[in-house]
Design a protein around this motif. Structure first.
Motif, short mmCIF file in Angstrom:
data_model
loop_
_atom_site.label_atom_id
_atom_site.label_comp_id
_atom_site.label_asym_id
_atom_site.label_seq_id
_atom_site.Cartn_x
_atom_site.Cartn_y
_atom_site.Cartn_z
N CYS A 165 1.01 69.81 -103.96
CA CYS A 165 0.98 68.70 -104.92
C CYS A 165 1.14 67.35 -104.24
O CYS A 165 0.64 66.37 -104.75
CB CYS A 165 2.03 68.79 -105.97
SG CYS A 165 3.15 70.05 -106.17
N ASN A 206 -3.38 62.78 -107.59
CA ASN A 206 -2.93 62.68 -108.98
C ASN A 206 -1.53 63.24 -109.18
O ASN A 206 -1.03 63.26 -110.30
CB ASN A 206 -3.93 63.37 -109.91
CG ASN A 206 -4.09 64.84 -109.58
OD1 ASN A 206 -3.56 65.34 -108.60
ND2 ASN A 206 -4.82 65.54 -110.43
N GLN A 207 -0.89 63.70 -108.14
CA GLN A 207 0.45 64.29 -108.25
C GLN A 207 1.53 63.40 -107.65
O GLN A 207 2.68 63.82 -107.53
CB GLN A 207 0.48 65.65 -107.56
CG GLN A 207 -0.38 66.70 -108.24
CD GLN A 207 0.17 67.07 -109.59
OE1 GLN A 207 1.38 67.27 -109.75
NE2 GLN A 207 -0.70 67.17 -110.58
N ALA A 215 4.65 63.06 -109.75
CA ALA A 215 5.48 64.26 -109.73
C ALA A 215 6.28 64.35 -108.43
O ALA A 215 7.45 64.75 -108.45
CB ALA A 215 4.61 65.51 -109.90
#
Length: 152
Positions: free
Chosen positions: A115, A120-121, A124
């Motif tokens: 990730c 796009n992570q 997170a």
């Protein structure tokens, strides 16, 4: 992360935990962001692995002032003086995983932290680091409470 920005964060209102979170987010976004925004960090990583005559200047101008501010946040969170060994150990525990992100190749990151390598992570990853470090600092603070109480 720019030193002037970090100084502004340090002087702004907010808790030490909030300020540490801003520092962490800035570092992680800079490392995992586009290459154009992370080139200075990549130079630092290269210098750490392959020191040149520029390393000492880089440490004095960029790394140590930022380290001092970041460890100030840790010191305040733990309620310990900045030169306490627990503050230094926590600083190492914080910067170690960040250094891995910095020094790792995209291929290594893809295997070690899929990730983290996916653009796009990034949110997170930032959230995970902040929560993980907060948990670690909370555990250390709990462990040192008896020591601080006995010293009174």
């Amino acid at each position: 992360m720019d030193l002037e920005f970090l100084k502004t964060v340090n002087e702004a209102p907010g808790t030490p935990s909030e300020k540490l979170n801003i520092f962490l987010e800035g570092m992680i976004r800079a490392i995992l962001g586009p290459t154009s925004s992370s080139w200075a960090l990549r130079v630092l990583g290269w210098e750490m692995l392959h020191p040149s005559d520029a390393l000492q200047t880089l440490l004095e101008r960029e790394v140590l002032p930022k380290k001092q501010i970041a460890l100030g946040f840790v010191s305040q969170i733990l309620g310990l003086p900045p030169d306490h060994p627990s503050v230094a150990r926590c600083g190492l525990s914080i910067i170690g995983p960040i250094a891995l992100l910095l020094l790792g190749s995209p291929e290594m990151l893809q295997h070690a932290a899929p990730c983290a390598a996916a653009g796009n992570q990034v949110d997170a990853v930032v959230n995970h680091f902040q929560r993980f470090i907060k948990g670690g600092l909370s555990a250390v603070a709990e462990d040192i409470k008896p020591t601080k109480a006995a010293a009174r």
